[in-house]
Write a protein that holds these residues in place. Structure first.
Motif, PDB file in Angstrom:
ATOM      1  N   LEU A 189      43.679  -5.441  20.417  1.00  0.00           N
ATOM      2  CA  LEU A 189      44.202  -6.614  19.724  1.00  0.00           C
ATOM      3  C   LEU A 189      45.350  -7.256  20.485  1.00  0.00           C
ATOM      4  O   LEU A 189      45.542  -8.473  20.437  1.00  0.00           O
ATOM      5  CB  LEU A 189      44.662  -6.227  18.314  1.00  0.00           C
ATOM      6  N   GLN A 190      46.122  -6.440  21.201  1.00  0.00           N
ATOM      7  CA  GLN A 190      47.256  -6.960  21.961  1.00  0.00           C
ATOM      8  C   GLN A 190      46.855  -7.445  23.349  1.00  0.00           C
ATOM      9  O   GLN A 190      47.684  -7.968  24.089  1.00  0.00           O
ATOM     10  CB  GLN A 190      48.328  -5.876  22.095  1.00  0.00           C
ATOM     11  N   GLY A 191      45.575  -7.286  23.695  1.00  0.00           N
ATOM     12  CA  GLY A 191      45.100  -7.753  24.986  1.00  0.00           C
ATOM     13  C   GLY A 191      45.402  -6.818  26.137  1.00  0.00           C
ATOM     14  O   GLY A 191      45.222  -7.181  27.305  1.00  0.00           O
ATOM     15  N   ILE A 192      45.864  -5.598  25.831  1.00  0.00           N
ATOM     16  CA  ILE A 192      46.183  -4.641  26.895  1.00  0.00           C
ATOM     17  C   ILE A 192      44.906  -4.057  27.490  1.00  0.00           C
ATOM     18  O   ILE A 192      44.788  -3.877  28.699  1.00  0.00           O
ATOM     19  CB  ILE A 192      47.091  -3.520  26.347  1.00  0.00           C
ATOM     20  N   THR A 193      43.939  -3.766  26.623  1.00  0.00           N
ATOM     21  CA  THR A 193      42.661  -3.210  27.059  1.00  0.00           C
ATOM     22  C   THR A 193      41.629  -4.316  27.163  1.00  0.00           C
ATOM     23  O   THR A 193      41.441  -5.089  26.218  1.00  0.00           O
ATOM     24  CB  THR A 193      42.170  -2.132  26.071  1.00  0.00           C
ATOM     25  N   VAL A 194      40.961  -4.401  28.300  1.00  0.00           N
ATOM     26  CA  VAL A 194      39.975  -5.457  28.522  1.00  0.00           C
ATOM     27  C   VAL A 194      38.676  -5.151  27.784  1.00  0.00           C
ATOM     28  O   VAL A 194      38.085  -6.020  27.143  1.00  0.00           O
ATOM     29  CB  VAL A 194      39.706  -5.637  30.031  1.00  0.00           C
ATOM     30  N   ASP A 195      38.204  -3.903  27.870  1.00  0.00           N
ATOM     31  CA  ASP A 195      36.951  -3.511  27.233  1.00  0.00           C
ATOM     32  C   ASP A 195      37.157  -3.441  25.724  1.00  0.00           C
ATOM     33  O   ASP A 195      37.923  -2.615  25.224  1.00  0.00           O
ATOM     34  CB  ASP A 195      36.494  -2.154  27.766  1.00  0.00           C
ATOM     35  N   LYS A 196      36.472  -4.315  24.970  1.00  0.00           N
ATOM     36  CA  LYS A 196      36.679  -4.401  23.532  1.00  0.00           C
ATOM     37  C   LYS A 196      35.738  -3.501  22.740  1.00  0.00           C
ATOM     38  O   LYS A 196      35.778  -3.494  21.512  1.00  0.00           O
ATOM     39  CB  LYS A 196      36.518  -5.853  23.065  1.00  0.00           C
ATOM     40  N   GLN A 197      34.875  -2.764  23.407  1.00  0.00           N
ATOM     41  CA  GLN A 197      33.962  -1.873  22.697  1.00  0.00           C
ATOM     42  C   GLN A 197      34.039  -0.482  23.298  1.00  0.00           C
ATOM     43  O   GLN A 197      34.059  -0.315  24.519  1.00  0.00           O
ATOM     44  CB  GLN A 197      32.521  -2.399  22.783  1.00  0.00           C
ATOM     45  N   PHE A 198      34.110   0.526  22.447  1.00  0.00           N
ATOM     46  CA  PHE A 198      34.140   1.898  22.926  1.00  0.00           C
ATOM     47  C   PHE A 198      33.468   2.801  21.897  1.00  0.00           C
ATOM     48  O   PHE A 198      33.337   2.449  20.719  1.00  0.00           O
ATOM     49  CB  PHE A 198      35.579   2.361  23.190  1.00  0.00           C
ATOM     50  N   SER A 199      33.026   3.955  22.344  1.00  0.00           N
ATOM     51  CA  SER A 199      32.363   4.931  21.481  1.00  0.00           C
ATOM     52  C   SER A 199      33.060   6.275  21.635  1.00  0.00           C
ATOM     53  O   SER A 199      33.539   6.621  22.723  1.00  0.00           O
ATOM     54  CB  SER A 199      30.879   5.075  21.848  1.00  0.00           C
ATOM     55  N   ALA A 200      33.117   7.030  20.553  1.00  0.00           N
ATOM     56  CA  ALA A 200      33.784   8.327  20.596  1.00  0.00           C
ATOM     57  C   ALA A 200      33.282   9.199  19.456  1.00  0.00           C
ATOM     58  O   ALA A 200      32.747   8.700  18.457  1.00  0.00           O
ATOM     59  CB  ALA A 200      35.299   8.159  20.506  1.00  0.00           C
ATOM     60  N   LEU A 201      33.448  10.492  19.634  1.00  0.00           N
ATOM     61  CA  LEU A 201      33.154  11.459  18.583  1.00  0.00           C
ATOM     62  C   LEU A 201      34.426  11.718  17.792  1.00  0.00           C
ATOM     63  O   LEU A 201      35.494  11.931  18.371  1.00  0.00           O
ATOM     64  CB  LEU A 201      32.637  12.767  19.187  1.00  0.00           C
ATOM     65  N   VAL A 202      34.327  11.680  16.465  1.00  0.00           N
ATOM     66  CA  VAL A 202      35.481  11.899  15.602  1.00  0.00           C
ATOM     67  C   VAL A 202      35.144  13.008  14.609  1.00  0.00           C
ATOM     68  O   VAL A 202      34.166  12.902  13.860  1.00  0.00           O
ATOM     69  CB  VAL A 202      35.872  10.613  14.838  1.00  0.00           C
ATOM     70  N   TYR A 203      35.943  14.055  14.628  1.00  0.00           N
ATOM     71  CA  TYR A 203      35.785  15.141  13.669  1.00  0.00           C
ATOM     72  C   TYR A 203      36.848  14.952  12.590  1.00  0.00           C
ATOM     73  O   TYR A 203      38.033  15.210  12.809  1.00  0.00           O
ATOM     74  CB  TYR A 203      35.936  16.498  14.358  1.00  0.00           C
ATOM     75  N   ALA A 204      36.432  14.458  11.436  1.00  0.00           N
ATOM     76  CA  ALA A 204      37.388  14.133  10.379  1.00  0.00           C
ATOM     77  C   ALA A 204      36.680  14.163   9.033  1.00  0.00           C
ATOM     78  O   ALA A 204      35.456  14.308   8.955  1.00  0.00           O
ATOM     79  CB  ALA A 204      38.007  12.752  10.625  1.00  0.00           C
TER      80      ALA A 204
END
Length: 236
Positions: free
Chosen positions: A203-218
């Motif tokens: 949102l702050q424009g620091i990261t160029v890639d706006k899509q990412f995938s990850a495993l979340v154990y929650a």
């Protein structure tokens, strides 16, 4: 852009008489000239991300028509009757911004607008927070000027983008799903805090890639299916 320093104000009793002219199209083309510099527009994603700072502020936006609703008649407590029409526009930065039209002339003009093929430049629309929709939306006022397909590079770029851009909800979801990797190919493991930090950097424009995938154990602590929680919109 219109550069004339003069303006014309019409009062209620004013009568407009059509001028007999041979080449009317020459003057009709002037309707496509924006009344303010295009460079002053605010991208739609900035409206969504920085809406709190822009609430009740007049802004300029440019976008392609995503869709038009049906004009609704509203009766006020004083007995007055108004019509309102909600339209949605999009650009390369955001899927949609809802704009309400209250002027009868603009509502009539909207019947000729075509999704994907009509670029609209709204100057001086008022941005407001909608408690009903839980989102920011814009409203046309007596200051607003709507310009159709202004002749500029931004219009050409948006029309080219709109050819294949998803404008229906199912199209958007389908496009997102086609870009997702297979579940067994996701190797990165992230915590909820890491995901929030990644979203903030996007949102702050620091990261160029706006899509990412990850495993979340929650485990799930709350399911905000109705979108009542404002933090849901801020983070996701």
């Amino acid at each position: 852009m219109v550069t004339s320093p003069f303006s014309l104000a019409l009062n209620e009793p004013t009568q407009i008489v059509e001028h007999a002219v041979v080449n009317r199209n020459y003057y009709c083309n002037l309707l496509n000239l924006p009344t303010k510099p295009i460079a002053g527009l605010i991208p739609l994603n900035q409206v969504q991300n920085n809406g709190r700072n822009l609430n009740n502020v007049y802004i300029d936006v440019l976008g392609v028509l995503r869709g038009c609703g049906t004009p609704r008649t509203i009766n006020t407590a004083t007995g007055e009757t108004f019509q309102v029409l909600h339209v949605e526009i999009f650009d390369v930065t955001a899927f949609s911004l809802s704009i309400s039209l209250w002027d009868s002339d603009n509502i009539l003009r909207a019947s000729t607008w075509t999704p994907r093929y009509t670029v609209l430049f709204f100057t001086d629309v008022k941005l407001e927070w909608s408690d009903f929709e839980k989102a920011f939306r814009a409203k046309c006022t007596n200051r607003t000027v709507v310009t159709e397909n202004p002749p500029c590079r931004e219009t050409e770029f948006l029309l080219n983008y709109a050819k294949d851009a998803p404008i229906e909800t199912f199209d958007i979801v389908d496009k997102m799903l086609t870009t997702l990797p297979e579940a067994n190919q996701i190797q990165e493991i992230m915590s909820v805090n890491q995901i929030q930090n990644r979203v903030d950097s996007i949102l702050q424009g620091i990261t160029v890639d706006k899509q990412f995938s990850a495993l979340v154990y929650a485990y799930i602590t709350n399911m905000d299916l109705d979108g009542i929680n404002k933090s849901t919109f801020a983070k996701w």
